[in-house]
Scaffold this motif. Structure first.
Motif, mmCIF file in Angstrom:
data_model
loop_
_atom_site.group_PDB
_atom_site.id
_atom_site.type_symbol
_atom_site.label_atom_id
_atom_site.label_comp_id
_atom_site.label_asym_id
_atom_site.label_seq_id
_atom_site.Cartn_x
_atom_site.Cartn_y
_atom_site.Cartn_z
ATOM 1 N N VAL A 214 0.864 -1.178 0.000
ATOM 2 C CA VAL A 214 0.000 0.000 0.000
ATOM 3 C C VAL A 214 0.902 1.231 0.000
ATOM 4 O O VAL A 214 1.716 1.407 0.892
ATOM 5 N N ALA A 215 0.745 2.072 -1.030
ATOM 6 C CA ALA A 215 1.594 3.258 -1.123
ATOM 7 C C ALA A 215 0.803 4.532 -1.384
ATOM 8 O O ALA A 215 1.333 5.621 -1.277
ATOM 9 N N PRO B 225 11.118 3.297 -0.132
ATOM 10 C CA PRO B 225 11.298 4.605 -0.764
ATOM 11 C C PRO B 225 10.051 5.500 -0.791
ATOM 12 O O PRO B 225 10.171 6.708 -0.962
ATOM 13 N N VAL B 226 8.864 4.936 -0.626
ATOM 14 C CA VAL B 226 7.648 5.772 -0.640
ATOM 15 C C VAL B 226 6.961 5.832 0.725
ATOM 16 O O VAL B 226 5.901 6.432 0.851
ATOM 17 N N LEU B 227 7.552 5.232 1.724
ATOM 18 C CA LEU B 227 6.939 5.174 3.047
ATOM 19 C C LEU B 227 6.621 6.554 3.602
ATOM 20 O O LEU B 227 5.506 6.810 4.063
ATOM 21 N N LEU C 198 8.555 -2.379 3.923
ATOM 22 C CA LEU C 198 8.660 -3.735 3.381
ATOM 23 C C LEU C 198 9.123 -3.695 1.939
ATOM 24 O O LEU C 198 8.463 -3.109 1.082
ATOM 25 N N ASP C 199 10.264 -4.294 1.681
ATOM 26 C CA ASP C 199 10.719 -4.498 0.315
ATOM 27 C C ASP C 199 10.690 -6.002 0.071
ATOM 28 O O ASP C 199 11.564 -6.743 0.520
ATOM 29 N N ALA C 200 9.663 -6.448 -0.617
ATOM 30 C CA ALA C 200 9.427 -7.882 -0.819
ATOM 31 C C ALA C 200 10.440 -8.539 -1.755
ATOM 32 O O ALA C 200 10.359 -9.737 -1.995
ATOM 33 N N MET C 201 11.400 -7.790 -2.228
ATOM 34 C CA MET C 201 12.476 -8.383 -3.032
ATOM 35 C C MET C 201 13.432 -9.187 -2.156
ATOM 36 O O MET C 201 14.176 -10.017 -2.646
ATOM 37 N N ASN D 170 21.622 3.109 0.117
ATOM 38 C CA ASN D 170 20.770 3.980 -0.685
ATOM 39 C C ASN D 170 20.073 4.999 0.201
ATOM 40 O O ASN D 170 19.468 4.649 1.219
ATOM 41 N N LYS D 171 20.110 6.276 -0.185
ATOM 42 C CA LYS D 171 19.513 7.332 0.642
ATOM 43 C C LYS D 171 18.000 7.172 0.785
ATOM 44 O O LYS D 171 17.416 7.640 1.754
ATOM 45 N N ARG D 172 17.353 6.497 -0.155
ATOM 46 C CA ARG D 172 15.907 6.293 -0.064
ATOM 47 C C ARG D 172 15.540 5.269 1.019
ATOM 48 O O ARG D 172 14.387 5.150 1.406
#
Length: 109
Positions: free
Chosen positions: A5-6, A33-35, A67-70, A84-86
């Motif tokens: 959800v973003a 990155p979009v949190l 959560l980064d599901a990768m 990474n700065k993000r």
């Protein structure tokens, strides 16, 4: 727990909203990155997108699960992502760590 959800226009939001309409407690995982953008949007409110069938506003119980599901485990996260700065200031955003945090806070996923 709804992953991905973003904003208020995607599938993740639609799923969360239907679960909320059914009376579920809503907890979300958001791509790191979009949190912060999503958290700002929630604070501002998503207007009509947040209105449930009974006229109340959808409440998201907790949104602090990056959560980064990768990445299934912390060991899978490569150095370029860690630096990474993000992703700065965030940790525990792999699937295993996120699931453990939700379990700690809510008892189970």
């Amino acid at each position: 727990f709804v992953a991905g959800v973003a904003d208020s226009s995607g599938y993740g939001w639609a799923i969360a909203k239907q679960l909320a309409n059914a009376g579920a407690t809503i907890v979300v995982g958001t791509w790191p990155p979009v949190l912060s953008l999503f958290e700002r949007g929630l604070k501002k409110g998503f207007g009509d997108d947040q209105v449930l069938k009974d006229g109340s506003m959808m409440k998201i119980e907790k949104v602090i699960y990056p959560l980064d599901a990768m990445f299934s485990t912390p060991e899978e996260i490569p150095a370029d992502i860690l630096e990474n700065k993000r992703y700065a200031g965030l940790e525990h955003y792999d699937i295993k760590s996120c699931a453990e945090a939700v379990k700690r806070d809510f008892g189970k996923v």
